[in-house]
Each structure stands twice: as structure tokens, then as C-alpha cells.
Design a protein around this motif. Structure first.
Motif, PDB file in Angstrom:
ATOM      1  N   UNK A 150       0.834  -1.215   0.000  1.00 45.52           N
ATOM      2  CA  UNK A 150       0.000   0.000   0.000  1.00 45.52           C
ATOM      3  C   UNK A 150       0.858   1.250   0.000  1.00 45.52           C
ATOM      4  N   UNK A 151       0.204   2.398   0.029  1.00 46.30           N
ATOM      5  CA  UNK A 151       0.970   3.634   0.180  1.00 46.30           C
ATOM      6  C   UNK A 151       0.180   4.572   1.075  1.00 46.30           C
ATOM      7  N   UNK A 152       0.745   5.745   1.342  1.00 42.26           N
ATOM      8  CA  UNK A 152       0.167   6.653   2.339  1.00 42.26           C
ATOM      9  C   UNK A 152      -1.281   7.034   2.029  1.00 42.26           C
ATOM     10  N   UNK A 153      -1.676   6.977   0.769  1.00 41.63           N
ATOM     11  CA  UNK A 153      -3.037   7.426   0.493  1.00 41.63           C
ATOM     12  C   UNK A 153      -3.948   6.327  -0.071  1.00 41.63           C
ATOM     13  N   UNK A 154      -3.659   5.051   0.255  1.00 39.17           N
ATOM     14  CA  UNK A 154      -4.600   4.009  -0.150  1.00 39.17           C
ATOM     15  C   UNK A 154      -3.914   2.773  -0.681  1.00 39.17           C
ATOM     16  N   UNK A 155      -4.698   1.824  -1.178  1.00 34.32           N
ATOM     17  CA  UNK A 155      -4.147   0.516  -1.529  1.00 34.32           C
ATOM     18  C   UNK A 155      -3.312   0.496  -2.816  1.00 34.32           C
ATOM     19  N   UNK A 156      -3.602   1.290  -3.808  1.00 34.47           N
ATOM     20  CA  UNK A 156      -2.866   1.342  -5.083  1.00 34.47           C
ATOM     21  C   UNK A 156      -2.543  -0.053  -5.641  1.00 34.47           C
ATOM     22  N   UNK A 157      -3.561  -0.715  -6.174  1.00 35.71           N
ATOM     23  CA  UNK A 157      -3.355  -2.080  -6.680  1.00 35.71           C
ATOM     24  C   UNK A 157      -2.532  -2.140  -7.961  1.00 35.71           C
ATOM     25  N   UNK A 158      -2.115  -3.373  -8.330  1.00 30.30           N
ATOM     26  CA  UNK A 158      -1.389  -3.571  -9.605  1.00 30.30           C
ATOM     27  C   UNK A 158      -2.106  -4.613 -10.466  1.00 30.30           C
ATOM     28  N   UNK A 159      -3.397  -4.829 -10.179  1.00 29.80           N
ATOM     29  CA  UNK A 159      -4.139  -5.868 -10.899  1.00 29.80           C
ATOM     30  C   UNK A 159      -4.124  -5.654 -12.419  1.00 29.80           C
ATOM     31  N   UNK A 160      -4.156  -4.402 -12.855  1.00 23.35           N
ATOM     32  CA  UNK A 160      -4.196  -4.141 -14.303  1.00 23.35           C
ATOM     33  C   UNK A 160      -2.858  -4.491 -14.963  1.00 23.35           C
ATOM     34  N   UNK A 161      -1.766  -4.296 -14.234  1.00 24.62           N
ATOM     35  CA  UNK A 161      -0.442  -4.680 -14.759  1.00 24.62           C
ATOM     36  C   UNK A 161      -0.443  -6.196 -15.006  1.00 24.62           C
ATOM     37  N   UNK A 162      -0.972  -6.918 -14.014  1.00 27.85           N
ATOM     38  CA  UNK A 162      -0.934  -8.383 -14.085  1.00 27.85           C
ATOM     39  C   UNK A 162      -1.888  -8.892 -15.158  1.00 27.85           C
ATOM     40  N   UNK A 163      -3.031  -8.209 -15.272  1.00 27.27           N
ATOM     41  CA  UNK A 163      -3.997  -8.578 -16.313  1.00 27.27           C
ATOM     42  C   UNK A 163      -3.332  -8.460 -17.694  1.00 27.27           C
ATOM     43  N   UNK A 164      -2.550  -7.394 -17.873  1.00 26.70           N
ATOM     44  CA  UNK A 164      -1.877  -7.175 -19.160  1.00 26.70           C
ATOM     45  C   UNK A 164      -0.854  -8.281 -19.419  1.00 26.70           C
ATOM     46  N   UNK A 165      -0.073  -8.626 -18.376  1.00 25.51           N
ATOM     47  CA  UNK A 165       0.951  -9.661 -18.555  1.00 25.51           C
ATOM     48  C   UNK A 165       0.297 -11.006 -18.892  1.00 25.51           C
ATOM     49  N   UNK A 166      -0.838 -11.289 -18.239  1.00 25.37           N
ATOM     50  CA  UNK A 166      -1.553 -12.551 -18.524  1.00 25.37           C
ATOM     51  C   UNK A 166      -2.108 -12.527 -19.939  1.00 25.37           C
ATOM     52  N   UNK A 222       0.048 -13.621 -22.564  1.00 24.37           N
ATOM     53  CA  UNK A 222       0.333 -15.054 -22.624  1.00 24.37           C
ATOM     54  C   UNK A 222       1.399 -15.534 -21.656  1.00 24.37           C
ATOM     55  N   UNK A 223       1.881 -14.652 -20.770  1.00 24.02           N
ATOM     56  CA  UNK A 223       2.886 -15.113 -19.810  1.00 24.02           C
ATOM     57  C   UNK A 223       2.178 -15.731 -18.597  1.00 24.02           C
ATOM     58  N   UNK A 224       2.915 -16.564 -17.881  1.00 25.83           N
ATOM     59  CA  UNK A 224       2.359 -17.172 -16.669  1.00 25.83           C
ATOM     60  C   UNK A 224       2.678 -16.246 -15.492  1.00 25.83           C
ATOM     61  N   UNK A 225       1.651 -15.871 -14.748  1.00 28.74           N
ATOM     62  CA  UNK A 225       1.864 -14.920 -13.647  1.00 28.74           C
ATOM     63  C   UNK A 225       1.471 -15.588 -12.334  1.00 28.74           C
ATOM     64  N   UNK A 226       2.410 -15.658 -11.396  1.00 23.79           N
ATOM     65  CA  UNK A 226       2.084 -16.253 -10.093  1.00 23.79           C
ATOM     66  C   UNK A 226       2.573 -15.335  -8.969  1.00 23.79           C
ATOM     67  N   UNK A 227       2.005 -15.556  -7.784  1.00 21.94           N
ATOM     68  CA  UNK A 227       2.456 -14.806  -6.602  1.00 21.94           C
ATOM     69  C   UNK A 227       3.231 -15.780  -5.719  1.00 21.94           C
ATOM     70  N   UNK A 281       0.162   0.571 -15.660  1.00 19.54           N
ATOM     71  CA  UNK A 281      -0.176  -0.640 -16.409  1.00 19.54           C
ATOM     72  C   UNK A 281       0.085  -0.432 -17.899  1.00 19.54           C
ATOM     73  N   UNK A 282      -0.176   0.772 -18.400  1.00 17.93           N
ATOM     74  CA  UNK A 282       0.095   1.049 -19.816  1.00 17.93           C
ATOM     75  C   UNK A 282       1.596   0.922 -20.085  1.00 17.93           C
ATOM     76  N   UNK A 283       2.430   1.464 -19.166  1.00 22.79           N
ATOM     77  CA  UNK A 283       3.888   1.391 -19.350  1.00 22.79           C
ATOM     78  C   UNK A 283       4.341  -0.070 -19.402  1.00 22.79           C
ATOM     79  N   UNK A 284       3.897  -0.872 -18.444  1.00 19.78           N
ATOM     80  CA  UNK A 284       4.346  -2.266 -18.406  1.00 19.78           C
ATOM     81  C   UNK A 284       3.865  -3.041 -19.624  1.00 19.78           C
ATOM     82  N   UNK A 285       2.604  -2.798 -20.041  1.00 23.90           N
ATOM     83  CA  UNK A 285       2.073  -3.503 -21.211  1.00 23.90           C
ATOM     84  C   UNK A 285       2.899  -3.149 -22.453  1.00 23.90           C
ATOM     85  N   UNK A 286       3.182  -1.853 -22.600  1.00 25.76           N
ATOM     86  CA  UNK A 286       3.982  -1.396 -23.749  1.00 25.76           C
ATOM     87  C   UNK A 286       5.350  -2.064 -23.779  1.00 25.76           C
ATOM     88  N   UNK A 287       6.015  -2.024 -22.629  1.00 23.44           N
ATOM     89  CA  UNK A 287       7.399  -2.513 -22.586  1.00 23.44           C
ATOM     90  C   UNK A 287       7.456  -4.033 -22.754  1.00 23.44           C
TER      91      UNK A 287
END
Ligand code: UD1
Length: 417
Positions: free
Chosen positions: A115-131, A134-139, A164-170
Motif C-alpha cells: 500500500x501507500x500513504x493514500x490508499x491501496x494502489x493495486x497492480x491488478x491491471x499490470x498483471x492482467x496485461x501480462x496474462x 500469454x505469460x504465466x503470472x504467479x504470486x 499498467x500502460x507502461x508495463x504492457x507497452x514494454x
């Protein structure tokens, strides 16, 4: 820990050189990991965050040199596609290395930021893009592990996300086939990343729009000399400060085109602005008119200037409403501004700011980069002395802030305790 001692009440006058953009340089530093090569980045700000990203690149195996705003990065020796918790917890933008590492090594292990000082700030969209790619994403034990080769895919983000846009692009530039990103973020920092990737040999169309189309390429260039765009948030912060304090300053090395809505709002609030090429002359008028803002993805009003705008509105000649639609909990500065005499009421993500005729110095505490900036500028407008503690937050995102402010007449002193 350092703190600032600020004696308010001095109008500003003089010149400010705007630094390279923190939010542009961090993903571009990460992008140098995509391919083994030698890179020169110019106009790189010397910030705690650029130092953290440097440290991360070095952990991954890069060689980095930095002096006088020029960063040389050699990524030919990278062999450790891991971003450890100790680094990621101090800077969320470390998560930018996920896409580049997955692209180059077909494996990435990156700590979840938390989290950060002003809330949860998830990364679900980054992971959705990676999935989707076609990559395998695990925790695994707090780390996101991405395995396998990415291939072109359709990615449709339900909300606009810069990260998420940056990670998807790269991740997509070297993926086999065509990737389409719908509802992509189109902030200038995304555009700068696209410029960097395109100069490197990537095939990307749709720049500056919400639909990006990437055709994967097999090879990228192995060297590039690239200049970082000016920091629109730093520029906006100085313009807001000038209207709040009164005076006349000229910003240099700024891109006014990246600040359209902010400049309009400043003019509505009473600033006189003269734009000429990459400089802006700002004169404050008589008083500060109340002007409402609602933050929105670019080209809307940036959430990264919401706190500073609130400091300005706390001295307006009437009431204003400030709504944050991007980060609905990003209001840790409200209680601190009220300690300085502001009259701000918060109802969920809506702040109602009653303009007051005077702010008065008090001890206050920084909670994040932009909240710190809002406290500093409120303190500069207050009577008496204000002590702002925990200023390591401001050092994350503003290069030589006290030197730049002192140069234009502010009374601000850094004290190490
Ligand atoms: C970037 C900027 C930050 C700025 C923010 C919004 C950097 C280093 N940071 O942060 O200064 O305030 O853009 O302009 O460039 N979201 C999700 N799931 C996700 C990702 C995001 O729900 O996986 C949400 C966020 O909670 C937020 C919104 O999307 O409500 C926008 O966030 P995003 O654009 O991703 O912000 P960052 O990239 O983290």
C-alpha cells in the motif's frame, strides 16, 4: 532526518530552470533493460527516486554512471531479473521493471509494492496485461513471478492506468505479433516512453491516443542517446506557488503544451501568464479567485497537483471544491494544511476549501511527495515560522527544491536533525 525551516511572506521574483520529469525518466531507465545495450539519458533529475531506480538497475546487473544530469547505462551485463522488496517498498515505480525484465529474460521476479500513504494502489491491471500477453503470472512469497514468452494480444484496460500502460507497452515491443492496448493512458510521460522505444526500433502507432498498436520486432538497437522531457508537475508547482505568494517568475525549459488545463485554471484564479517557446512568465494578479478542480487522466487536471492547488485555494477570496477522482484517498495534506490555519472539510474524495485571509506557521509533517510540496508552499505563504518534517518525501520528486526557491526569494532552510 532533515526538515525545512520556512519563514513565510516573501513574494517571489526571478528565474527557475525546470528539471527533467521524474515520471518520465523512471520508466525510461527501466526500459533500458529490455535489450542489452549502452544508453545515454540527458536532463535526468538528481532525485531520491532516480537514485533508487539506479540502485535497482545495478542489482539487476547494469552499470550506471551519473553526473551533471547525464546518465550512462550499460545493460549488456544484466543477469539477475529480480526486483527485491527492500527496493520496491521504497518506490512503487520499481514495478516498471516487470515488463522489461519479462521481455528480455522471459522471467521476472518483482516484489509486490504494497500500500501507500493514500490508499491501496493495486497492480491488478499490470498483471492482467501480462496474462493477456500469454505469460504465466504467479504470486510467490510476496513476489510477482512472470514466466514465458509474451505474444501479441488485445488488452483492454477498464480504467486508465499510467503504470499498467507502461508495463504492457514494454512487455509488448518484442512480443511476437500485434498488441492493441485499448483505454491506454496518454500522459506526456507515456508519450516520452513511446518516443524512447520507437527510437530504439519498436513499432508503435497511436501515440497520444488511448489506443496503442504495437507490432513486435525481433531486434532493438543496442545504443541510444535520449533527452528526458521537462517535469510538468514541478513547473505547475512553481506556478501555483507564485500565484499564492505574489510576484513574478519566469520558468525555463518547460513544455507549456503539457500544462494546458493547469495554465487555464491558473489564469481563472488570477495569474497572468505569458508563454514564449519553452518559457512561461507568470505574474500574480490582485488576490486569488476560487476555482474548482476535479482530477482526471491527462489531459485533465493532474492528481499530482491536487495538493498544491488546495494550498493555493486555502487563501482564495471564497470557497472552492477540489475532487480527486484518480486517488480518492489522496488527502493526507488536509489535516496538515488545517494546522496552518486553512479551513478545509473533507467528505470522501471531495474537499471543500473555505478561503482564509491568513495562514500561520506551525510544525507540520510531510506524508508523500506532492503533499510535502503543498505544505512547503502553504508555509511560504504563512506568517511566522513553519517547520516541515519528514522532507525525505520531497527529495524523492523535486530536484534542489530549496535552492530553486531561495533563488527566487523564498526564506527556506534545510536543517539536519
Ligand atoms: C502514476 C504516477 C503518479 C500519478 C499517477 C496518476 C509515476 C511513477 N507515478 O502512478 O505520480 O499520480 O500516475 O496520474 O509515474 N489502478 C488500479 N489497478 C492497477 C493500476 C492502477 O486500479 O493495476 C488505479 C489506481 O488505484 C488509480 C488509477 O488506476 O486509481 C490510476 O493509477 P495509475 O495511473 O496506474 O498510477 P501510477 O502509474 O501508479
Amino acid at each position: 532526518m532533515d526538515k525545512f525551516i520556512i519563514r513565510g511572506g516573501h513574494p517571489l521574483s526571478g528565474d527557475v530552470h525546470i528539471s527533467g520529469a521524474k515520471n518520465a525518466v523512471l520508466p525510461i531507465m527501466a526500459a533500458t533493460l529490455i535489450t542489452p545495450g549502452h544508453f545515454i539519458l540527458r536532463n535526468v533529475p538528481d532525485l531520491r527516486d532516480t537514485r533508487t531506480m539506479r540502485k535497482l538497475l545495478e542489482i539487476i546487473g547494469a552499470k550506471v554512471e551519473f553526473s551533471n544530469g547525464v546518465m550512462k547505462i550499460d545493460t549488456t551485463t544484466c543477469n539477475n531479473p529480480v526486483a527485491p522488496y527492500e527496493v520496491v517498498k521504497t518506490m512503487r515505480a520499481s514495478f516498471d521493471v516487470l515488463g522489461p525484465l519479462a521481455s528480455r529474460f522471459r522471467y521476472a521476479k518483482v516484489s509486490l509494492p504494497g500500500g501507500c500513504a493514500w490508499g491501496p494502489r493495486p497492480v491488478d491491471l499490470h498483471l492482467k496485461a501480462m496474462k493477456a500477453l500469454g505469460t504465466e503470472v504467479t504470486l510467490e512469497e510476496g513476489y510477482i513471478v512472470v514466466k514465458g514468452a509474451a505474444r501479441g494480444a488485445d488488452i483492454n484496460f477498464e480504467i486508465s492506468s499510467v503504470g499498467a500502460t507502461k508495463n504492457a507497452l514494454m512487455a509488448a515491443v518484442k512480443a511476437k505479433g500485434k498488441t492493441v492496448i485499448q483505454n491506454a493512458a496518454c500522459e506526456p510521460e507515456i508519450s516520452a516512453l513511446i518516443d524512447f522505444l520507437t527510437a530504439l526500433g519498436a513499432d508503435i502507432t497511436g501515440q497520444d491516443s488511448t489506443r496503442l498498436c504495437i507490432t513486435g520486432v525481433q531486434e532493438l538497437r543496442n545504443e541510444l542517446d535520449f533527452t528526458i522531457i521537462p517535469d510538468r508537475i514541478e513547473a505547475g508547482t512553481f506556478l501555483i506557488t507564485n500565484l499564492l505568494l505574489g510576484g513574478e517568475i519566469r520558468l525555463h525549459a518547460v513544455n507549456p503544451g503539457h500544462l494546458s488545463i493547469v495554465l487555464n485554471k491558473l489564469q481563472e484564479a488570477g495569474s497572468e501568464l505569458e508563454i514564449s517557446g519553452n518559457s512561461i512568465l507568470a505574474k500574480s494578479g490582485a488576490g486569488i479567485r476560487p476555482v474548482n478542480i476535479t482530477t482526471a487522466p491527462y489531459p485533465g487536471f493532474p492528481t499530482d497537483l491536487q495538493a498544491q492547488w488546495m494550498a493555493l485555494m486555502s487563501r482564495a477570496t471564497g470557497d472552492s471544491i477540489i475532487i480527486d477522482e484518480i486517488y480518492r484517498d489522496r488527502f493526507t495534506h488536509v489535516a496538515e494544511l488545517n494546522r496552518l490555519g486553512a479551513k478545509i472539510k473533507l467528505e470522501q474524495n471531495v474537499a471543500i476549501v473555505e478561503g482564509v485571509s491568513q495562514l500561520a506557521g506551525a510544525p507540520v509533517m510531510s506524508t508523500d511527495i506532492r503533499a510535502s510540496a503543498s505544505l512547503i508552499i502553504a508555509a511560504l505563504a504563512a506568517t511566522g515560522v513553519t517547520e516541515v518534517s519528514r522532507i525525505y518525501h520531497i527529495d524523492r520528486g523535486y530536484e534542489k527544491i530549496e535552492t530553486k526557491l531561495k533563488n527566487i526569494g523564498a526564506d527556506i532552510e534545510r536543517v539536519s536533525t
